[in-house]
Write a protein that holds these residues in place. Structure first.
Motif, PDB file in Angstrom:
ATOM      1  N   THR B  62       3.373  -4.034 -14.095  1.00 36.87           N
ATOM      2  CA  THR B  62       4.005  -5.232 -13.551  1.00 36.87           C
ATOM      3  C   THR B  62       3.742  -5.285 -12.061  1.00 36.87           C
ATOM      4  O   THR B  62       3.801  -4.251 -11.386  1.00 36.87           O
ATOM      5  CB  THR B  62       5.524  -5.165 -13.794  1.00 36.87           C
ATOM      6  OG1 THR B  62       5.745  -5.138 -15.197  1.00 36.87           O
ATOM      7  CG2 THR B  62       6.226  -6.376 -13.198  1.00 36.87           C
ATOM      8  N   THR B  63       3.433  -6.468 -11.561  1.00 39.75           N
ATOM      9  CA  THR B  63       3.266  -6.636 -10.126  1.00 39.75           C
ATOM     10  C   THR B  63       3.873  -7.985  -9.745  1.00 39.75           C
ATOM     11  O   THR B  63       4.585  -8.570 -10.565  1.00 39.75           O
ATOM     12  CB  THR B  63       1.777  -6.495  -9.732  1.00 39.75           C
ATOM     13  OG1 THR B  63       1.657  -6.718  -8.332  1.00 39.75           O
ATOM     14  CG2 THR B  63       0.903  -7.482 -10.473  1.00 39.75           C
ATOM     15  N   ALA B  64       3.607  -8.446  -8.555  1.00 39.76           N
ATOM     16  CA  ALA B  64       4.234  -9.709  -8.143  1.00 39.76           C
ATOM     17  C   ALA B  64       3.397 -10.427  -7.114  1.00 39.76           C
ATOM     18  O   ALA B  64       2.707  -9.807  -6.305  1.00 39.76           O
ATOM     19  CB  ALA B  64       5.619  -9.438  -7.572  1.00 39.76           C
ATOM     20  N   ASN B  65       3.480 -11.772  -7.163  1.00 43.88           N
ATOM     21  CA  ASN B  65       2.972 -12.636  -6.098  1.00 43.88           C
ATOM     22  C   ASN B  65       1.494 -12.505  -5.824  1.00 43.88           C
ATOM     23  O   ASN B  65       1.020 -12.857  -4.753  1.00 43.88           O
ATOM     24  CB  ASN B  65       3.750 -12.380  -4.795  1.00 43.88           C
ATOM     25  CG  ASN B  65       5.200 -12.770  -4.952  1.00 43.88           C
ATOM     26  OD1 ASN B  65       5.532 -13.642  -5.749  1.00 43.88           O
ATOM     27  ND2 ASN B  65       6.076 -12.113  -4.215  1.00 43.88           N
ATOM     28  N   GLU B  66       0.741 -11.951  -6.763  1.00 41.97           N
ATOM     29  CA  GLU B  66      -0.706 -11.862  -6.592  1.00 41.97           C
ATOM     30  C   GLU B  66      -1.321 -11.685  -7.968  1.00 41.97           C
ATOM     31  O   GLU B  66      -0.840 -10.900  -8.770  1.00 41.97           O
ATOM     32  CB  GLU B  66      -1.063 -10.680  -5.681  1.00 41.97           C
ATOM     33  CG  GLU B  66      -2.509 -10.682  -5.236  1.00 41.97           C
ATOM     34  CD  GLU B  66      -2.730  -9.722  -4.055  1.00 41.97           C
ATOM     35  OE1 GLU B  66      -1.963  -9.766  -3.085  1.00 41.97           O
ATOM     36  OE2 GLU B  66      -3.678  -8.926  -4.145  1.00 41.97           O
ATOM     37  N   LEU B  67      -2.377 -12.452  -8.222  1.00 41.24           N
ATOM     38  CA  LEU B  67      -3.015 -12.396  -9.526  1.00 41.24           C
ATOM     39  C   LEU B  67      -4.462 -11.986  -9.303  1.00 41.24           C
ATOM     40  O   LEU B  67      -5.125 -12.505  -8.404  1.00 41.24           O
ATOM     41  CB  LEU B  67      -2.964 -13.807 -10.132  1.00 41.24           C
ATOM     42  CG  LEU B  67      -3.026 -13.973 -11.633  1.00 41.24           C
ATOM     43  CD1 LEU B  67      -1.861 -13.247 -12.293  1.00 41.24           C
ATOM     44  CD2 LEU B  67      -2.970 -15.461 -11.991  1.00 41.24           C
ATOM     45  N   HIS B  68      -4.934 -11.015 -10.101  1.00 37.41           N
ATOM     46  CA  HIS B  68      -6.354 -10.673 -10.048  1.00 37.41           C
ATOM     47  C   HIS B  68      -6.965 -11.017 -11.394  1.00 37.41           C
ATOM     48  O   HIS B  68      -6.370 -10.714 -12.431  1.00 37.41           O
ATOM     49  CB  HIS B  68      -6.540  -9.179  -9.755  1.00 37.41           C
ATOM     50  CG  HIS B  68      -6.303  -8.832  -8.319  1.00 37.41           C
ATOM     51  ND1 HIS B  68      -7.265  -8.271  -7.515  1.00 37.41           N
ATOM     52  CD2 HIS B  68      -5.211  -8.984  -7.539  1.00 37.41           C
ATOM     53  CE1 HIS B  68      -6.771  -8.074  -6.297  1.00 37.41           C
ATOM     54  NE2 HIS B  68      -5.509  -8.502  -6.292  1.00 37.41           N
ATOM     55  N   VAL B  69      -8.129 -11.652 -11.372  1.00 39.33           N
ATOM     56  CA  VAL B  69      -8.801 -11.980 -12.625  1.00 39.33           C
ATOM     57  C   VAL B  69     -10.278 -11.624 -12.514  1.00 39.33           C
ATOM     58  O   VAL B  69     -10.875 -11.717 -11.440  1.00 39.33           O
ATOM     59  CB  VAL B  69      -8.678 -13.474 -12.981  1.00 39.33           C
ATOM     60  CG1 VAL B  69      -7.227 -13.845 -13.234  1.00 39.33           C
ATOM     61  CG2 VAL B  69      -9.268 -14.354 -11.897  1.00 39.33           C
ATOM     62  N   PRO B  70     -10.874 -11.207 -13.646  1.00 43.08           N
ATOM     63  CA  PRO B  70     -12.311 -10.915 -13.636  1.00 43.08           C
ATOM     64  C   PRO B  70     -13.110 -12.211 -13.715  1.00 43.08           C
ATOM     65  O   PRO B  70     -12.748 -13.116 -14.470  1.00 43.08           O
ATOM     66  CB  PRO B  70     -12.512 -10.070 -14.894  1.00 43.08           C
ATOM     67  CG  PRO B  70     -11.358 -10.394 -15.774  1.00 43.08           C
ATOM     68  CD  PRO B  70     -10.243 -10.891 -14.930  1.00 43.08           C
ATOM     69  N   VAL B  71     -14.199 -12.280 -12.949  1.00 47.51           N
ATOM     70  CA  VAL B  71     -15.044 -13.474 -12.961  1.00 47.51           C
ATOM     71  C   VAL B  71     -15.734 -13.590 -14.312  1.00 47.51           C
ATOM     72  O   VAL B  71     -16.158 -12.600 -14.892  1.00 47.51           O
ATOM     73  CB  VAL B  71     -16.100 -13.385 -11.834  1.00 47.51           C
ATOM     74  CG1 VAL B  71     -17.166 -14.452 -12.004  1.00 47.51           C
ATOM     75  CG2 VAL B  71     -15.419 -13.522 -10.484  1.00 47.51           C
ATOM     76  N   GLY B  72     -15.818 -14.816 -14.818  1.00 40.02           N
ATOM     77  CA  GLY B  72     -16.591 -15.067 -16.024  1.00 40.02           C
ATOM     78  C   GLY B  72     -15.841 -14.778 -17.320  1.00 40.02           C
ATOM     79  O   GLY B  72     -16.387 -15.001 -18.398  1.00 40.02           O
TER      80      GLY B  72
END
Lengths: 646, 252
Positions: B62-72
């Motif tokens: 769980t984290t907060a206020n930031e989203l990381h996504v893989p390209v493609g």
């Protein structure tokens, strides 16, 4: 047709002749009583309407000041002029007051003045109820502004979405006051709708069949039927909200089987038609103004009427386009896209008909006409962005951004406020007997037109660049600074323009009344009587033979008589053909509508604090209403004697 | 003339409806097979982010206020709201989707190029609606995997004197009642998970950059950065504040 002269029947003086004694008697009969208790008892439709117009206009000015405050705060990034709570109150008050306390009621107010004059009668139907509706409206508006003045104004937006406006996330009384203000204004608006519908359908001058009715009267009729269907939805919604907040029901609480989306459906089922409640009456203003300043009847009358009716029906099928970002099924959204685009068709037809009228008439450019021509430019832009917003994929980007702020102001100011100012200029001599200054009027127009576009056009751009709505501040470096500053300059230009209008009105009142009965050579019945009209409107009730009665030859010769001049007798005609049907004795002035409105106010405000107010508060309301309707011996005598000697 | 203009408008509008339906169809055609699942919960006025809850390959954290996504790679974000309605909106990646209490929804998108995109709340949600944003970082699959692995690990125990002192203060005072730092005794769930606060770009839901001065200011007087925030001010003296800041900065 009655020959000239004084007619008596039994003890009664009858109208129809040109004798001064009869005219004096009519004026005495229909006047409001003098003194301050008389002022509280006034029920003449022109008095009530004038109060209504002035009240709504004061609310418009206050809501406009809130808008200027909003623009000051947003003029630069990271501005701390207001804290978020005060800012949120400001934009809530701006939207709420503009929509509920200005835009809808001002259209009804103008109609209350003009409709009896346009259809040739001496009163509106149910004049005491009309007075009651005004007082209820006034008290509802004062409640809202009073709450703001003491620092507990609502701060959840004019749409007050649950759960934010629910008991858990909006403690304090702000939202209760907002919801109760809805109850006040919707009650008032429903009553006025009944008054206007009855007046239009049953009190038209003989010969004014439905197909000869002025387009403004058609627009009013259509609008008031929309009020009857739209307002109950929001009254239910706000009542359920109060119940959730006050007695712990769970209409909107998903944890207990309630539904958050229910509020949005109910609110927009009212909220979208409301746009058309604001927009359709001005279409009537425009038709009157264009016909007058082109010197010809509006092209395509049947198409215009059908377009109004179709718009009214379609307006109830669009509400979901305010909810495209919710998780309702995609296919359903496509249906509402189609409906949203469809409503452009009747609007387009009306615009084409007006253009045809303009092309074939001889245009006289006076201030009201400038406002109408601006309507074409601004409304068409607003309509085009409306078509864009109807598309789901586009809407999902620009929804809840400044693009929508731009769109709604183009539609509402372009569609309603520009024509309304045109209408004020056009009918001001009729309302007051005074002319507004043409030169000041043009200054006002150009400042308004330029200021409006400077204020709102950049907002399209801001929305497309991602600036969300309802933000009390925004960070520097987003690229939004310049456009926001420009918008603020535009807003203050609009403020200056409205100030010029006020100055124009004040200057007009420094002269004695001297406006002619028909300063514009217009076509409606209202221009055949003096400016301002006498208390009884018409010395002799007209008979109508065409759609432009004032342009007919010998109108003054076609009149009927036989109604009492010393009692408030009114001619009732049939709904479609306007054939004379009944003579009805209308009520006299009474202070009881005012007292009933005070009792209603005590009940409504009390119920913000305790549900028991509904129980105990209904007692004074019942008493006041009972006294209001208690038959008066003298009135009964008059009615009986008129009945015996028709 | 009027008739012709009306017919023309009708045809034009029918064309627009058709174009709209086709666009909607094209936008909803992303394949869900290999999608990354993320859950975002909107709260007044911050974003709670859960990874790996649907049994994909990503680790659970769980984290907060930031989203990381893989390209493609297609990302399916499940949206919920814990209090009032919020709207998830990252303009550069997709349109809006409301987060409505009691009505879970999803939004599906794919980042086609790496970069940092700004997301923000688009539904008015109360006092600090204006200051409820979050960065979305689109990065290569390898970078994303690395980031996710680090985020899923517990907090690195504080090493030196000052961070130990900071951790003790964090625990003893009210901080730990609202915030979780995985691997320590701090298990509060009212505020954002701070396990890797030091690795985030911004503070107070995208309001200010996550640097030394802002962090100190945020802890001492949150209302000065975000008036109306639910985070209370603290009464640390200078030395205590320095210690707590050092501790939080060490949580990378």
């Amino acid at each position: 047709m009655m020959p000239d002269g004084v007619h008596r029947h039994g003890d009664h003086l009858l109208d129809g002749g040109l004798d001064q004694a009869v005219v004096n008697a009519l004026a005495r009969t229909w006047s409001d009583p003098p003194s301050w208790t008389g002022a509280l008892s006034a029920i003449n439709h022109k008095t009530v309407s004038r109060r209504f117009m002035v009240t709504t206009f004061v609310f418009f000015l206050l809501a406009g000041l809130f808008a200027l405050a909003i623009r000051l705060q947003l003029a630069r990034p990271d501005n701390h002029l207001f804290d978020p709570d005060l800012y949120n109150q400001l934009f809530t008050m701006h939207g709420t007051a503009m929509m509920f306390l200005f835009a809808v009621p001002v259209m009804q107010a103008v109609a209350l003045y003009l409709v009896p004059l346009m259809i040739g009668t001496r009163s509106v139907a149910f004049p005491r109820m009309n007075a009651y509706a005004y007082w209820v409206f006034l008290f509802g508006g004062l409640l809202l502004f009073g709450a703001f003045a003491v620092g507990s104004g609502p701060n959840t937006g004019w749409f007050s979405y649950v759960p934010l406006s629910g008991p858990d996330y909006s403690p304090g009384k702000g939202v209760d006051i907002w919801a109760q203000m809805i109850t006040f204004t919707e009650l008032s608006s429903l009553l006025v709708a009944i008054v206007l519908i009855t007046t239009i359908l049953k009190m038209r001058a003989p010969g004014m069949t439905l197909s000869r009715m002025p387009l403004f009267v058609w627009a009013t009729l259509v609008t008031q039927f929309m009020v009857l269907f739209a307002m109950p939805a929001v009254m239910f919604g706000s009542t359920a909200l109060i119940l959730d907040r006050l007695v712990g029901t769970h209409f909107y609480n998903p944890a207990n089987g309630g539904d958050v989306l229910l509020w949005q459906h109910v609110f927009w089922f009212f909220g979208h038609p409301e746009v058309y409640l604001i927009f359709i009456p001005p279409l009537g203003f425009i038709s009157s103004i264009i016909a007058t300043f082109t010197g010809r009847p509006i092209f395509g009358y049947p198409a215009m009427v059908m377009a109004l009716i179709v718009t009214a029906f379609l307006a109830f099928g669009l509400w979901v386009h305010h909810m495209f970002a919710t998780n309702i099924p995609e296919l359903g959204k496509s249906f509402f896209t189609a409906a949203s685009l469809m409503i452009a068709i009747p609007s387009g037809i009306q615009i084409f008909c007006w253009l045809a009228t303009l092309c074939t008439g001889r245009i006289v450019l006076r201030t009201p006409m400038y406002f109408v021509l601006a309507f074409f430019f601004i409304l068409v832009l607003g309509g085009l962005t409306g078509v864009m917003l109807g598309s789901v994929s586009l809407d999902l980007q620009v929804h809840d951004t400044y693009f929508v702020v731009a769109h709604l102001h183009y539609v509402l100011l372009g569609g309603a406020v520009f024509p309304l100012f045109g209408a004020f200029f056009f009918w001001f001599p009729k309302f007051t007997g005074r002319m507004l200054n043409e030169r000041l009027g043009l200054w006002q127009f150009w400042l308004f037109f330029v200021g409006f576009n400077v204020a709102f056009f950049p907002m399209h751009w801001l929305g497309l660049h991602g600036m969300p709505r309802r933000v009390w501040t925004y960070p520097a470096g987003m690229g939004w600074e310049t456009m926001n500053f420009v918008a603020t300059i535009g807003a203050f230009t609009i403020g200056l323009s409205v100030l010029l209008f006020l100055i124009n009105v004040v200057l007009a009142y420094r002269h004695l009344p001297g406006a002619p009965s028909d300063p514009w050579n217009a076509d409606g019945l209202e221009w055949t009587i003096p400016s301002p009209p006498p208390p009884h409107n018409f010395d002799r009730l007209p008979v109508v033979r065409s759609r432009s009665p004032a342009w007919e030859e010998n109108t003054s010769a076609t009149a009927i008589g036989g109604l009492a001049a010393d009692a408030r007798e009114v001619l009732i005609t049939s709904a479609v053909e306007a054939k004379p049907d009944l003579r009805v004795l209308f009520p006299t002035s009474s202070i009881w509508p005012f007292i009933s409105a005070v009792a209603t106010t005590v009940l409504f405000i009390g119920s913000i604090y305790t549900p028991w107010a509904v129980v105990w508060g209904s007692i004074p309301v019942s008493i006041a209403v009972a006294v209001w309707f208690w038959p008066d011996k003298n009135d009964t005598q008059t009615a009986l004697s008129l009945e015996r000697h028709p | 003339m009027v008739g012709a203009a009306s017919v023309l408008s009708v045809l034009l509008l029918v064309g627009l409806v058709a174009a709209d339906v086709l666009t909607d169809h094209a936008l909803s055609g992303l394949p869900a097979a290999d999608a990354l699942h993320v859950k975002v919960v909107g709260r007044q006025w911050w974003w709670e982010v859960h990874y790996g809850q649907n049994g994909n390959d990503a680790p659970t954290f769980t984290t907060a206020n930031e989203l990381h996504v893989p390209v493609g790679r297609v990302v399916i974000v499940e949206l919920e709201a814990a209090d009032v309605i919020h709207t998830f909106w990252v303009p550069n990646l997709h349109g809006k989707k409301d987060m409505i209490p009691g009505r879970p929804a999803t939004i599906v998108f794919r980042a086609d190029r790496p970069g940092a995109f700004r997301g923000q709340c688009a539904e008015f949600c109360g006092a600090e609606h204006a200051l409820m944003a979050f960065p979305v970082v689109a990065e290569s699959r390898a970078d994303f995997q690395q980031w996710a692995l680090r985020q899923s690990a517990s907090a690195v125990p504080a090493g030196d004197e000052i961070t130990r002192r900071g951790q003790a203060l964090f625990q003893e005072n009210d901080c730990a009642k609202c915030h979780t730092v995985r691997g320590t005794d701090a298990t509060g769930t009212i505020g954002p998970d701070l396990t890797h606060l030091g690795s985030r770009q911004s503070l107070a839901a995208g309001t200010v950059a996550n640097d030394h001065a802002n962090l100190a200011k945020w802890i001492a007087a949150p209302g000065s950065i975000k008036p109306g925030t639910t985070m209370p001010a603290t009464a640390f003296n200078d030395e205590e504040l320095r210690s707590v800041v050092a501790y939080l900065e060490s949580l990378r």
